[in-house]
Write a protein that holds these residues in place. Structure first.
Motif, mmCIF file in Angstrom:
data_model
loop_
_atom_site.group_PDB
_atom_site.id
_atom_site.type_symbol
_atom_site.label_atom_id
_atom_site.label_comp_id
_atom_site.label_asym_id
_atom_site.label_seq_id
_atom_site.Cartn_x
_atom_site.Cartn_y
_atom_site.Cartn_z
ATOM 1 N N VAL A 109 -19.495 -0.985 4.298
ATOM 2 C CA VAL A 109 -19.308 0.444 4.532
ATOM 3 C C VAL A 109 -20.605 1.175 4.218
ATOM 4 C CG1 VAL A 109 -16.823 0.486 4.116
ATOM 5 C CG2 VAL A 109 -18.366 0.818 2.220
ATOM 6 N N LEU A 110 -20.877 2.206 4.989
ATOM 7 C CA LEU A 110 -22.049 3.046 4.778
ATOM 8 C C LEU A 110 -21.568 4.432 4.366
ATOM 9 C CD1 LEU A 110 -23.782 1.986 8.086
ATOM 10 C CD2 LEU A 110 -24.270 1.089 5.810
ATOM 11 N N ASP A 111 -22.279 5.061 3.482
ATOM 12 C CA ASP A 111 -21.936 6.409 2.996
ATOM 13 C C ASP A 111 -20.475 6.518 2.556
ATOM 14 O OD1 ASP A 111 -24.524 7.237 3.620
ATOM 15 O OD2 ASP A 111 -23.955 7.773 5.658
ATOM 16 N N PRO A 112 -19.999 5.619 1.672
ATOM 17 C CA PRO A 112 -18.599 5.726 1.234
ATOM 18 C C PRO A 112 -18.371 6.983 0.406
ATOM 19 C CG PRO A 112 -19.749 4.115 -0.108
ATOM 20 C CD PRO A 112 -20.713 4.540 0.981
ATOM 21 N N ALA A 113 -17.268 7.649 0.657
ATOM 22 C CA ALA A 113 -16.904 8.852 -0.091
ATOM 23 C C ALA A 113 -16.438 8.454 -1.488
ATOM 24 C CB ALA A 113 -15.795 9.603 0.633
ATOM 25 N N PRO A 114 -16.653 9.303 -2.486
ATOM 26 C CA PRO A 114 -16.128 9.022 -3.825
ATOM 27 C C PRO A 114 -14.595 9.047 -3.797
ATOM 28 C CG PRO A 114 -17.517 11.015 -3.827
ATOM 29 C CD PRO A 114 -17.414 10.535 -2.431
ATOM 30 N N ILE A 115 -13.991 7.969 -4.231
ATOM 31 C CA ILE A 115 -12.542 7.814 -4.131
ATOM 32 C C ILE A 115 -11.792 8.854 -4.963
ATOM 33 C CG2 ILE A 115 -10.621 6.254 -4.667
ATOM 34 C CD1 ILE A 115 -12.458 3.944 -3.784
ATOM 35 N N VAL A 116 -12.203 9.077 -6.202
ATOM 36 C CA VAL A 116 -11.468 9.992 -7.088
ATOM 37 C C VAL A 116 -11.454 11.403 -6.506
ATOM 38 C CG1 VAL A 116 -11.394 11.039 -9.378
ATOM 39 C CG2 VAL A 116 -11.926 8.614 -9.150
ATOM 40 N N GLU A 117 -12.615 11.900 -6.092
ATOM 41 C CA GLU A 117 -12.693 13.257 -5.558
ATOM 42 C C GLU A 117 -11.921 13.393 -4.247
ATOM 43 O OE1 GLU A 117 -15.178 11.558 -6.797
ATOM 44 O OE2 GLU A 117 -16.227 12.818 -8.242
ATOM 45 N N THR A 118 -11.976 12.369 -3.411
ATOM 46 C CA THR A 118 -11.236 12.397 -2.142
ATOM 47 C C THR A 118 -9.739 12.475 -2.398
ATOM 48 O OG1 THR A 118 -12.976 11.142 -1.030
ATOM 49 C CG2 THR A 118 -10.799 11.144 0.002
ATOM 50 N N VAL A 119 -9.243 11.662 -3.331
ATOM 51 C CA VAL A 119 -7.821 11.678 -3.667
ATOM 52 C C VAL A 119 -7.425 13.045 -4.230
ATOM 53 C CG1 VAL A 119 -6.102 10.742 -5.268
ATOM 54 C CG2 VAL A 119 -7.546 9.197 -3.941
ATOM 55 N N GLU A 120 -8.260 13.622 -5.083
ATOM 56 C CA GLU A 120 -7.940 14.935 -5.655
ATOM 57 C C GLU A 120 -7.842 15.999 -4.556
ATOM 58 O OE1 GLU A 120 -10.951 15.584 -8.618
ATOM 59 O OE2 GLU A 120 -9.901 14.358 -10.097
ATOM 60 N N ARG A 121 -8.803 16.004 -3.618
ATOM 61 C CA ARG A 121 -8.766 16.998 -2.532
ATOM 62 C C ARG A 121 -7.547 16.804 -1.640
ATOM 63 N NH1 ARG A 121 -14.272 16.278 -2.552
ATOM 64 N NH2 ARG A 121 -14.165 14.642 -0.962
ATOM 65 N N LEU A 122 -7.279 15.565 -1.232
ATOM 66 C CA LEU A 122 -6.138 15.312 -0.354
ATOM 67 C C LEU A 122 -4.813 15.578 -1.062
ATOM 68 C CD1 LEU A 122 -7.321 12.132 1.582
ATOM 69 C CD2 LEU A 122 -7.167 14.471 2.438
ATOM 70 N N SER A 123 -4.759 15.364 -2.371
ATOM 71 C CA SER A 123 -3.534 15.660 -3.127
ATOM 72 C C SER A 123 -3.264 17.158 -3.157
ATOM 73 C CB SER A 123 -3.649 15.141 -4.565
ATOM 74 O OG SER A 123 -3.700 13.744 -4.581
ATOM 75 N N ARG A 124 -4.330 17.943 -3.274
ATOM 76 C CA ARG A 124 -4.180 19.402 -3.322
ATOM 77 C C ARG A 124 -3.923 20.008 -1.952
ATOM 78 N NH1 ARG A 124 -8.954 19.242 -6.119
ATOM 79 N NH2 ARG A 124 -10.017 20.294 -4.423
ATOM 80 N N LYS A 125 -4.692 19.588 -0.959
ATOM 81 C CA LYS A 125 -4.690 20.270 0.331
ATOM 82 C C LYS A 125 -4.059 19.491 1.475
ATOM 83 C CE LYS A 125 -8.928 22.748 -0.703
ATOM 84 N NZ LYS A 125 -10.275 23.072 -0.248
ATOM 85 N N GLY A 126 -3.937 18.174 1.312
ATOM 86 C CA GLY A 126 -3.472 17.365 2.443
ATOM 87 C C GLY A 126 -4.561 17.287 3.491
ATOM 88 N N GLY A 127 -4.196 16.840 4.675
ATOM 89 C CA GLY A 127 -5.154 16.800 5.771
ATOM 90 C C GLY A 127 -5.809 15.451 5.941
ATOM 91 N N ARG A 128 -7.095 15.492 6.302
ATOM 92 C CA ARG A 128 -7.818 14.261 6.596
ATOM 93 C C ARG A 128 -9.277 14.413 6.231
ATOM 94 N NH1 ARG A 128 -7.654 13.219 12.709
ATOM 95 N NH2 ARG A 128 -9.872 13.097 12.736
ATOM 96 N N GLU A 129 -9.896 13.278 5.914
ATOM 97 C CA GLU A 129 -11.311 13.259 5.553
ATOM 98 C C GLU A 129 -11.947 11.983 6.061
ATOM 99 O OE1 GLU A 129 -12.852 13.965 1.663
ATOM 100 O OE2 GLU A 129 -11.285 15.416 1.192
ATOM 101 N N VAL A 130 -13.189 12.094 6.537
ATOM 102 C CA VAL A 130 -13.981 10.909 6.859
ATOM 103 C C VAL A 130 -14.442 10.336 5.527
ATOM 104 C CG1 VAL A 130 -16.069 10.043 7.954
ATOM 105 C CG2 VAL A 130 -14.723 11.823 9.084
#
Length: 147
Positions: A78-99
């Motif tokens: 994988v290239l440019d992997p997103a930080p897992i903890v921050e991604t989970v926190e954002r999706l938990s709060r707002k839902g939606g989708r992220e690359v």
């Protein structure tokens, strides 16, 4: 505050930081022994319980009182992997989708997507997610979507 046994049973005796098994019979003073981590990514509201997760003593000590870093598997391409903890926190709060990553091939993206959904089933069991793969520009984008 929960007991070590209660937290370990709930988390399936796996470290929330490294995702490796934790031996419940190992000494709590051993680096690979069990410990309870009070997860404090944000200041809890007054009277709210601080979430507790199972961690190896060494993982918990290494993390200290800072925000945890949950690594992507080194076996994935994988290239440019997103930080897992921050991604989970954002999706938990707002839902939606992220690359969450770029991969050079569809096969690499599928492997990374399968790994990520499996990892999040233990890391954030209350967050139902799925992955999508979007081709473009000679690479494949791995998109994490709340279900």
């Amino acid at each position: 505050m929960s007991t070590l046994q209660e937290v370990g049973d709930r988390d399936g005796w796996r470290c929330w930081l490294c995702d490796e098994p934790v031996d419940p019979d190992m000494s709590v003073n051993d680096p690979r022994g069990p410990s309870v981590d009070a997860v404090t990514s944000a200041k809890p509201k007054k009277g709210a319980a601080v979430p507790e997760r199972l961690a190896h003593r060494a993982c918990n000590t290494r993390k200290g009182a800072v925000k945890a870093v949950v690594p992507w598997s080194p076996d994935l391409f994988v290239l440019d992997p997103a930080p897992i903890v921050e991604t989970v926190e954002r999706l938990s709060r707002k839902g939606g989708r992220e690359v969450v990553a770029r991969c050079p091939s569809r096969d690499d993206a599928e492997r990374a997507g399968d790994w990520l959904v499996d990892r999040l089933s233990r890391f954030a069991p209350d967050l139902p997610v799925r992955t999508e793969i979007k081709p473009g520009g000679g690479q494949h984008l791995l998109v994490l979507t709340t279900a």
